[in-house]
Design an enzyme around this catalytic site. Sequence first.
Site, mmCIF file in Angstrom:
data_model
loop_
_atom_site.group_PDB
_atom_site.id
_atom_site.type_symbol
_atom_site.label_atom_id
_atom_site.label_comp_id
_atom_site.label_asym_id
_atom_site.label_seq_id
_atom_site.Cartn_x
_atom_site.Cartn_y
_atom_site.Cartn_z
ATOM 1 N N SER A 105 0.833 -1.208 0.000
ATOM 2 C CA SER A 105 0.000 0.000 0.000
ATOM 3 C C SER A 105 0.860 1.246 0.000
ATOM 4 C CB SER A 105 -0.849 0.069 1.282
ATOM 5 O OG SER A 105 -1.820 -0.906 1.289
ATOM 6 N N HIS A 165 -3.763 1.610 -4.530
ATOM 7 C CA HIS A 165 -3.219 0.457 -5.246
ATOM 8 C C HIS A 165 -3.551 0.614 -6.729
ATOM 9 C CE1 HIS A 165 -2.604 -2.368 -1.742
ATOM 10 N NE2 HIS A 165 -3.299 -1.390 -1.193
ATOM 11 N N HIS A 188 -5.801 -8.773 -1.712
ATOM 12 C CA HIS A 188 -5.886 -9.000 -0.265
ATOM 13 C C HIS A 188 -7.034 -9.943 0.064
ATOM 14 C CE1 HIS A 188 -3.884 -5.028 -0.554
ATOM 15 N NE2 HIS A 188 -3.245 -5.422 0.509
ATOM 16 N N TYR A 244 -8.873 -9.578 2.584
ATOM 17 C CA TYR A 244 -10.006 -8.783 3.107
ATOM 18 C C TYR A 244 -10.913 -8.253 1.998
ATOM 19 C CZ TYR A 244 -6.980 -4.673 2.250
ATOM 20 O OH TYR A 244 -6.160 -3.736 1.682
ATOM 21 N N GLU A 245 -10.452 -8.374 0.751
ATOM 22 C CA GLU A 245 -11.336 -8.016 -0.369
ATOM 23 C C GLU A 245 -12.308 -9.148 -0.673
ATOM 24 O OE1 GLU A 245 -9.089 -5.725 -3.652
ATOM 25 O OE2 GLU A 245 -7.523 -6.732 -2.494
ATOM 26 N N ALA A 292 2.768 -2.229 4.110
ATOM 27 C CA ALA A 292 2.632 -1.197 5.142
ATOM 28 C C ALA A 292 2.223 -1.931 6.411
ATOM 29 C CB ALA A 292 1.564 -0.193 4.729
ATOM 30 N N MET A 300 -1.895 -6.748 6.920
ATOM 31 C CA MET A 300 -2.997 -7.564 6.400
ATOM 32 C C MET A 300 -2.657 -8.243 5.069
ATOM 33 S SD MET A 300 -5.972 -4.724 6.986
ATOM 34 C CE MET A 300 -6.037 -3.730 8.487
ATOM 35 N N SER A 301 -1.368 -8.552 4.876
ATOM 36 C CA SER A 301 -0.985 -9.130 3.581
ATOM 37 C C SER A 301 0.229 -10.024 3.739
ATOM 38 C CB SER A 301 -0.684 -7.991 2.596
ATOM 39 O OG SER A 301 0.479 -7.292 2.991
ATOM 40 N N ASN A 333 2.492 3.509 11.043
ATOM 41 C CA ASN A 333 1.735 4.024 12.190
ATOM 42 C C ASN A 333 2.057 3.195 13.423
ATOM 43 O OD1 ASN A 333 0.015 2.012 10.460
ATOM 44 N ND2 ASN A 333 -0.782 1.824 12.545
ATOM 45 N N HIS A 392 -6.422 4.776 7.118
ATOM 46 C CA HIS A 392 -5.718 4.406 5.887
ATOM 47 C C HIS A 392 -5.006 5.632 5.308
ATOM 48 C CE1 HIS A 392 -4.717 1.952 2.459
ATOM 49 N NE2 HIS A 392 -5.387 2.713 1.610
HETATM 50 N N1 HPA Z 1 -2.615 -2.842 11.399
HETATM 51 C C1 HPA Z 1 -2.874 -3.637 10.354
HETATM 52 N N2 HPA Z 1 -2.503 -3.359 9.117
HETATM 53 C C2 HPA Z 1 -1.834 -2.217 8.901
HETATM 54 C C3 HPA Z 1 -1.534 -1.325 9.954
HETATM 55 C C4 HPA Z 1 -1.942 -1.654 11.273
HETATM 56 O O1 HPA Z 1 -1.719 -0.935 12.250
HETATM 57 N N3 HPA Z 1 -0.865 -0.288 9.396
HETATM 58 C C5 HPA Z 1 -0.761 -0.558 8.061
HETATM 59 N N4 HPA Z 1 -1.344 -1.718 7.761
#
Ligand code: HPA
Length: 276
Positions: A28, A59, A81, A83-84, A111, A208-209, A232, A244
Amino acid sequence: MNATRKAADAIARSLDGRTPDLAIILGSGLGGLAHKIEDSLLISFRDIPGFPEVTVAGHEGAVIVGTLGGREVIALSGRFHMYEGHPASLAAFPVQVFHALGVRQLFVSNAAGAISPKLAVGDLMIISDHLNLMGANPLIGPAQEGVVRFPDMTDAYDPGLRKVLRSAAEKLSTRVREGVYAGLLGPSYETPSEVKMLRLLGADAVGMSTVPEVIMARALGIKVAGMSCITNAAAGVTGAALSHAEVLETTQQVTQAFESLVTEFAQRSRSQSPAR
Ligand code: HPA
């Protein structure tokens, strides 16, 4: 003809004799690296059978082939992903297709949120290992020819390639960390209690990947290097809310360091690529 061969043939038709053996999966906000690839050609997901459309902002859905660090590479911008709604097997499908095209090394990026207090926002983290907490595995289903049924996941993130990443970072004077990536299904971010749990489990960063792609790579004998861009603090670490938009903003800040590092890595990892 099987799905992997069909997709590989569709890409091969555009390759014009190029033979990339390093694949790069862009996380991402990290798609900017695609513009650093020279003499490139771009193949839209729309033109590759079996590749679905991308639904996440930040993306781009394309495969880019060209030269990076003097080496022929194939990059995936806009991964699939879970989650999609995609099964793990589809998240890992591009890796199978790249393998069919001759790829023997994979650089995977993402990320991720920082769990370890040793990580700061904007850090680049070499992935040393992962925790598969996605509740799925891309190898579930009938055994496939050429795909190891029970792949060894010791050194899933190749020690030799990790060393190459460290020396590339040193040469560029880029600060890199190293740690364990926990892959969760998403798409909601974690609760603070979940982050506490992940810390107890030994995770340094969360995202998440990546996990499905790496499992498939190992099942195919592809060597893997992985890097998380720490975008983050994970939920509850600072008390700030996650978004996001923040994730994408941080990737923009580190994009130059990231791109230089991957370019240097591409050049230096060539000597460790198995003969084709
Ligand atoms: N959690 C899950 N996925 C992420 C995060 C997070 O804090 N930051 C970027 N992708």
